[in-house]
Design an enzyme around this catalytic site. Structure first.
Site, mmCIF file in Angstrom:
data_model
loop_
_atom_site.group_PDB
_atom_site.id
_atom_site.type_symbol
_atom_site.label_atom_id
_atom_site.label_comp_id
_atom_site.label_asym_id
_atom_site.label_seq_id
_atom_site.Cartn_x
_atom_site.Cartn_y
_atom_site.Cartn_z
ATOM 1 N N SER A 182 37.228 41.080 49.874
ATOM 2 C CA SER A 182 37.775 40.036 50.735
ATOM 3 C C SER A 182 38.050 40.473 52.160
ATOM 4 O O SER A 182 37.959 39.659 53.073
ATOM 5 C CB SER A 182 39.060 39.481 50.114
ATOM 6 O OG SER A 182 40.027 40.500 49.979
ATOM 7 N N HIS A 191 34.771 35.517 47.044
ATOM 8 C CA HIS A 191 34.066 35.414 48.334
ATOM 9 C C HIS A 191 32.550 35.376 48.172
ATOM 10 O O HIS A 191 31.819 35.533 49.155
ATOM 11 C CB HIS A 191 34.488 36.558 49.252
ATOM 12 C CG HIS A 191 35.932 36.471 49.613
ATOM 13 N ND1 HIS A 191 36.385 35.710 50.663
ATOM 14 C CD2 HIS A 191 37.035 36.990 49.020
ATOM 15 C CE1 HIS A 191 37.703 35.778 50.716
ATOM 16 N NE2 HIS A 191 38.117 36.557 49.733
ATOM 17 N N LYS A 241 37.900 28.447 48.448
ATOM 18 C CA LYS A 241 37.174 29.065 49.567
ATOM 19 C C LYS A 241 35.883 28.274 49.812
ATOM 20 O O LYS A 241 35.965 27.147 50.268
ATOM 21 C CB LYS A 241 37.000 30.547 49.287
ATOM 22 C CG LYS A 241 38.375 31.215 49.443
ATOM 23 C CD LYS A 241 38.516 32.636 49.026
ATOM 24 C CE LYS A 241 39.976 33.034 49.222
ATOM 25 N NZ LYS A 241 40.396 34.156 48.414
#
Ligand SMILES: *Cc1c(COP(=O)(O)O)cnc(C)c1O
Length: 406
Positions: free
Chosen positions: A190, A218, A249
């Protein structure tokens, strides 16, 4: 009461002196490439909304429809008051997307990590973590009560040493019961944006008969066919027992997930305390996440991915050309490592004065002395936005060339 406040003020002063004090910045707009802070529009390079879905019409419409049909709140834990259909639609969509038997969603990725690790391992077991895994995994591992071992970041030799140790430990304990060994890593890290050698890690966990949990926070949405993740891209997802990620995200909504076998999901419904003892998220969040996953698998999804990767390449080359050290984009996270906390804060502030928002990432998010500007791009940015950032960084470079560490 007074001594309580005095003590907290002492602690806050210490944080300020170390350049580690943090504060909330109020944003009076939706998340997107431009956000409004303090009456000023800022170009935003801070969010993990990699595909620009957080403010996408499809997700907003799905959320509004869910509010109209299912209301604002979920009422209780899903095991108590019944489990609303949007959560089931989301989990079916997720499992099909990740090609696993089943999926379970949590209020956040943090809650997913906490509930899952503590359900799967406990006293007498071993958890082996990459040194740079996210705080949610570290906290979960500590709370589990299992023996904790850390291997150097992405270092396969060190991982094997820890696995050998765990194997011995497991055998020594075997009189009582078999100690389980759980390895946890991220696919894309991250704060550094680099990738884990997942194929090699899978081979090692197979060799030592350990379990593997991979956090794709991610990578989901960005890597692999349709954005299924890095494990999919590397062809190892079917060998990973526990696939974790977040819906907050690239998926543009909010929540955390675990994908895996039906047995894993049934077990977590029974044993993951952050799932059992927590009110279900709002149905609108689940509906938005479902719309996000569906969008990933369309032509629009492909276009957004290719757009953001092109911007990332442009940014990397232009920033390097003006003399800054910026990591090559294994991912869409581009850290500029500065080192000193106060210098990093200063640079972030200078950018903010030019109406550009790039956060200063400091301890405890990264190690002390490893502070950085963390630039993240989204598909909602334009090439002109990137040029504006590059121009600001070039100006900063000429003003502060003494600051940068080699
Ligand atoms: C953001 C993040 C989480 C936590 O997910 P949330 O949904 O934000 O709680 C977990 N792991 C990693 C690697 C993350 O970056």
């Amino acid at each position: 009461m007074n001594s309580f406040t005095d003590e907290l003020n002492r602690r806050l002063t210490a944080l300020r002196e170390q350049g580690l004090h943090r504060e909330l910045r109020r944003v009076n707009s939706a998340q997107g490439p431009r956000i409004e802070i303090g009456g000023q529009t800022h170009l935003n390079f801070s969010s993990n909304d990699y595909l620009g879905l957080a403010n996408h019409p499809s997700l907003k419409t799905a959320a509004v429809k869910a509010v109209e049909k299912y209301g604002a709140g979920a009422g209780a834990s899903r095991l108590i008051c019944g489990s609303l259909a949007p959560f089931h639609e989301l989990e079916e969509t997720l499992a099909a997307f990740k090609k696993t038997e089943a999926a379970l969603t949590f209020a956040t990725g943090y809650a997913a990590a906490l509930g899952t690790l503590t359900a799967l391992v406990g006293k007498g077991d071993v958890v082996i973590l990459d040194k740079l895994v996210h705080a949610s995994i570290v906290d979960a591992a500590k709370l589990s009560g299992a023996k904790l071992r850390i291997f150097d970041h992405n270092d396969l030799n060190d991982l094997e040493d820890k696995l050998k140790w765990a194997d011995q430990f497991s055998k020594a304990e075997s009189a009582k019961r078999k100690a389980e060994i759980l390895v946890v890593t991220e696919s894309i890290f991250s704060m550094d944006g680099d990738a884990a050698p997942l194929r090699e890690i899978v081979a090692l966990k197979n060799k030592y008969d350990a379990w593997l949990m991979v956090d794709e926070a991610h990578a989901t949405g960005i890597f692999g066919k349709n954005g299924r993740g890095l494990a999919d891209e590397l062809g190892v997802s079917s060998q990973i027992e526990i696939q974790m990620g977040t819906l907050g995200k690239a998926l543009g909504a909010s929540g955390g997930y675990i994908c895996g076998s039906r047995a894993l999901i049934d077990f977590l419904v029974n044993r993951a305390r952050s799932f059992i003892f927590s009110t279900a998220p709002v149905p609108a969040a689940a509906a938005a996440a479902t719309a996000g996953i569906q969008l990933l698998q369309t032509e629009t999804g492909d276009q957004l991915r290719s757009k953001v990767w092109n911007l990332a390449n442009l940014l990397e080359h232009s920033v390097q050309a003006c003399g800054w050290n910026i990591s090559a984009p294994d991912s869409l996270i581009m850290p500029m490592i500065i080192g000193d906390e106060s210098e990093t804060l200063y640079l972030s502030k200078q950018l903010r004065e030019q109406n550009i928002f790039v956060p200063a990432i400091r301890f405890p998010t990264v190690a002390r002395g490893a502070a950085r500007l963390r630039i993240t791009l989204t598909a909602a940015h334009s090439a002109a936005d990137v040029s504006e950032l590059v121009a600001a960084l070039a100006r900063l470079k000429s003003e502060t060339s003494h600051l940068e560490s080699p």
